[in-house]
Design an enzyme around this catalytic site. Structure first.
Site, PDB file in Angstrom:
ATOM      1  N   TYR A   1       0.830  -1.215   0.000  1.00  0.00           N
ATOM      2  CA  TYR A   1       0.000   0.000   0.000  1.00  0.00           C
ATOM      3  C   TYR A   1       0.867   1.270   0.000  1.00  0.00           C
ATOM      4  CZ  TYR A   1      -4.303  -2.699   0.858  1.00  0.00           C
ATOM      5  OH  TYR A   1      -5.377  -3.560   0.757  1.00  0.00           O
TER       6      TYR A   1
ATOM      7  N   LYS B   1     -17.072   5.377  -5.446  1.00  0.00           N
ATOM      8  CA  LYS B   1     -17.787   5.439  -6.733  1.00  0.00           C
ATOM      9  C   LYS B   1     -19.306   5.566  -6.537  1.00  0.00           C
ATOM     10  CE  LYS B   1     -16.465   1.938  -8.990  1.00  0.00           C
ATOM     11  NZ  LYS B   1     -15.956   0.830  -9.779  1.00  0.00           N
TER      12      LYS B   1
ATOM     13  N   PHE C   1     -20.813   7.444  -4.806  1.00  0.00           N
ATOM     14  CA  PHE C   1     -21.208   8.843  -4.606  1.00  0.00           C
ATOM     15  C   PHE C   1     -20.962   9.673  -5.867  1.00  0.00           C
ATOM     16  CE2 PHE C   1     -19.825   6.780  -0.754  1.00  0.00           C
ATOM     17  CZ  PHE C   1     -20.970   6.890   0.033  1.00  0.00           C
TER      18      PHE C   1
HETATM   19  N1  LIG Z   1      -7.787  -7.087  -0.655  1.00  0.00           N
HETATM   20  C1  LIG Z   1      -7.792  -6.252  -1.667  1.00  0.00           C
HETATM   21  O1  LIG Z   1      -7.487  -6.605  -2.818  1.00  0.00           O
HETATM   22  C2  LIG Z   1      -8.175  -4.822  -1.417  1.00  0.00           C
HETATM   23  C3  LIG Z   1      -8.382  -3.944  -2.495  1.00  0.00           C
HETATM   24  C4  LIG Z   1      -8.750  -2.629  -2.208  1.00  0.00           C
HETATM   25  C5  LIG Z   1      -8.918  -2.223  -0.876  1.00  0.00           C
HETATM   26  N2  LIG Z   1      -8.681  -3.092   0.149  1.00  0.00           N
HETATM   27  C6  LIG Z   1      -8.841  -2.711   1.571  1.00  0.00           C
HETATM   28  O2  LIG Z   1     -10.118  -2.118   1.725  1.00  0.00           O
HETATM   29  C7  LIG Z   1      -9.946  -0.841   2.336  1.00  0.00           C
HETATM   30  C8  LIG Z   1     -11.075   0.048   1.929  1.00  0.00           C
HETATM   31  O3  LIG Z   1     -11.064   0.283   0.520  1.00  0.00           O
HETATM   32  P1  LIG Z   1     -11.627   1.648  -0.036  1.00  0.00           P
HETATM   33  O4  LIG Z   1     -10.793   2.774   0.466  1.00  0.00           O
HETATM   34  O5  LIG Z   1     -11.823   1.515  -1.490  1.00  0.00           O
HETATM   35  O6  LIG Z   1     -13.034   1.684   0.780  1.00  0.00           O
HETATM   36  P2  LIG Z   1     -14.375   2.491   0.624  1.00  0.00           P
HETATM   37  O7  LIG Z   1     -14.830   2.738   2.025  1.00  0.00           O
HETATM   38  O8  LIG Z   1     -15.277   1.780  -0.315  1.00  0.00           O
HETATM   39  O9  LIG Z   1     -13.992   3.869  -0.090  1.00  0.00           O
HETATM   40  C9  LIG Z   1     -13.330   4.899   0.602  1.00  0.00           C
HETATM   41  C10 LIG Z   1     -13.382   6.133  -0.272  1.00  0.00           C
HETATM   42  O10 LIG Z   1     -14.752   6.550  -0.408  1.00  0.00           O
HETATM   43  C11 LIG Z   1     -14.868   7.897   0.012  1.00  0.00           C
HETATM   44  N3  LIG Z   1     -16.190   8.066   0.646  1.00  0.00           N
HETATM   45  C12 LIG Z   1     -16.730   7.339   1.659  1.00  0.00           C
HETATM   46  N4  LIG Z   1     -17.945   7.812   1.993  1.00  0.00           N
HETATM   47  C13 LIG Z   1     -18.182   8.866   1.176  1.00  0.00           C
HETATM   48  C14 LIG Z   1     -19.275   9.772   1.015  1.00  0.00           C
HETATM   49  N5  LIG Z   1     -20.381   9.696   1.783  1.00  0.00           N
HETATM   50  N6  LIG Z   1     -19.185  10.718   0.041  1.00  0.00           N
HETATM   51  C15 LIG Z   1     -18.082  10.820  -0.739  1.00  0.00           C
HETATM   52  N7  LIG Z   1     -17.000   9.989  -0.635  1.00  0.00           N
HETATM   53  C16 LIG Z   1     -17.066   9.022   0.306  1.00  0.00           C
HETATM   54  C17 LIG Z   1     -13.733   8.097   1.005  1.00  0.00           C
HETATM   55  O11 LIG Z   1     -13.387   9.474   1.104  1.00  0.00           O
HETATM   56  P3  LIG Z   1     -13.085  10.135   2.571  1.00  0.00           P
HETATM   57  O12 LIG Z   1     -11.825   9.535   3.073  1.00  0.00           O
HETATM   58  O13 LIG Z   1     -12.983  11.569   2.253  1.00  0.00           O
HETATM   59  O14 LIG Z   1     -14.275   9.801   3.431  1.00  0.00           O
HETATM   60  C18 LIG Z   1     -12.627   7.282   0.369  1.00  0.00           C
HETATM   61  O15 LIG Z   1     -11.982   8.008  -0.671  1.00  0.00           O
HETATM   62  C19 LIG Z   1      -8.558  -0.393   1.894  1.00  0.00           C
HETATM   63  O16 LIG Z   1      -8.018   0.597   2.744  1.00  0.00           O
HETATM   64  C20 LIG Z   1      -7.800  -1.684   2.008  1.00  0.00           C
HETATM   65  O17 LIG Z   1      -7.457  -1.905   3.361  1.00  0.00           O
HETATM   66  C21 LIG Z   1      -8.328  -4.383  -0.107  1.00  0.00           C
END
Ligand SMILES: NC(=O)c1ccc[n+]([C@@H]2O[C@H](COP(=O)([O-])OP(=O)(O)OC[C@H]3O[C@@H](n4cnc5c(N)ncnc54)[C@H](OP(=O)(O)O)[C@@H]3O)[C@@H](O)[C@H]2O)c1
Length: 302
Positions: A53, A219, A221
């Site tokens: 990461y 996405k 949002f």
């Molecule tokens: N195993 C794998 O292959 C894999 C792949 C990808 C991710 N992951 C894990 O999953 C975790 C989460 O992934 P993710 O970050 O994609 O999770 P997510 O919670 O789906 O997306 C987070 C993103 O959405 C935004 N967001 C959330 N609520 C919102 C709202 N109401 N309005 C506008 N934007 C909003 C956040 O911005 P703000 O920060 O501004 O709220 C952030 O940029 C990662 O950190 C990682 O640990 C694992």
């Protein structure tokens, strides 16, 4: 916050914080430390990482923040992943993009993760992605050493389908180790894991599901994304009915699944964390769950 038992040594918080985006937050160690403490105060104790990461930097960023509250370590569950190699000059031999599930790579990656995170052990080690070249014996050899040395307390996989899980788990079970979690992409936007049988297969074997990108990485949002807009057309009236936010409805939607799915949130906004927690207090009706599901599919169920 509910805890989910992973094995006899480890339980995860039902809501998990992911650190994939931590480099982009551009926080000082003090700011990140405050956020980790705020999460901990809310019962979110499980922290999801991977060696790669932030171009191999996020574990180190977290480790610096954790140094400011060393007493927190024992109260957190730290998860990391290995198995993907990205080209970087930060790591020896990281000269291309490939998967490496060799025993040597797994052991080296864990050693580096421990150093970067500034901890003695990982509560859980996951193989980040399946590889066409993976050999169960190599993985088993590495795990035997890491578990015996006390460096890894539980083991899991991520993005594994049924046959990939079966291949690795069969070899592990023989050695009294087993796969405890499968971290999969699951959200109202991404339904594949709900439909292709993998979640059912994990549920049958009592393997826990961590749902990555539960908000579809933001996405959901995006007002320009057609699928998101269809989903939001259903979710928005529910936010009014239940007087909660969209993030709460999405967590409630995931939480309705009987397999006890643990969302791995990627937000760095504590208000959105609180909204997600509110989702656990809410039970959608079956019809509301299916309305979100079919909105995402773009057609009715049979
Ligand atoms: N195993 C794998 O292959 C894999 C792949 C990808 C991710 N992951 C894990 O999953 C975790 C989460 O992934 P993710 O970050 O994609 O999770 P997510 O919670 O789906 O997306 C987070 C993103 O959405 C935004 N967001 C959330 N609520 C919102 C709202 N109401 N309005 C506008 N934007 C909003 C956040 O911005 P703000 O920060 O501004 O709220 C952030 O940029 C990662 O950190 C990682 O640990 C694992």
């Amino acid at each position: 916050m509910e805890k989910v038992k992973i094995n006899q040594h480890v339980s995860f918080s039902k809501l998990i914080q992911g650190f994939w985006r931590a480099k982009d937050w551009n926080w000082t160690a003090q700011e990140l430390n405050r956020y980790i403490n705020e999460l901990h105060d809310r019962g979110i104790t499980t922290m999801d990482h991977a060696d790669i990461y932030g171009n191999y930097s996020c574990e180190g960023i977290f480790g610096e923040a954790l140094k400011l509250s060393p007493q927190l370590r024992e109260q957190l569950e730290i998860v990391s992943k290995c198995g993907i190699v990205l080209p970087t000059d930060r790591i020896p031999n990281a000269d291309g993009h490939r998967y490496d599930h060799s025993s040597q790579h797994i052991k080296r990656s864990v050693e580096r993760s421990l150093q970067e995170l500034n901890v003695e052990y990982l509560d859980s080690l996951l193989i980040h992605r399946p590889s066409p070249l993976m050999d169960p014996e190599e993985i088993t050899d590495a795990l035997k050493v890491l578990v015996t040395e006390g460096k890894v307390k539980s083991f899991g996989v991520s993005n594994f389908n049924k046959s990939q899980y079966d291949l690795i788990n069969r070899s592990l079970v023989c050695d009294k180790l087993h796969i405890t979690v499968n971290q999969l992409e699951v959200s109202p936007y991404t339904l594949d894991a709900l439909d292709d049988g993998i979640i059912n297969h994990m549920f049958k074997d009592d393997v826990k599901i961590m749902a990555w990108s539960p908000m579809a990485g933001g996405k959901l949002f995006d007002p320009k994304d057609e699928r998101s807009q269809r989903i939001m057309t259903v979710i928005t009236p529910l936010t009014e009915k239940y007087n909660v936010s969209t993030n709460s409805i999405i967590v409630a939607w995931l939480n309705k699944h009987p397999a006890s799915i643990m969302p791995v949130l990627g937000t760095h906004n504590i208000n959105r964390i609180d909204e997600a927690i509110d989702g656990f207090g809410l039970t959608l009706t079956d019809q509301e769950w299916f309305d979100i599901y079919t909105a995402s599919l773009g057609h009715d169920i049979a």
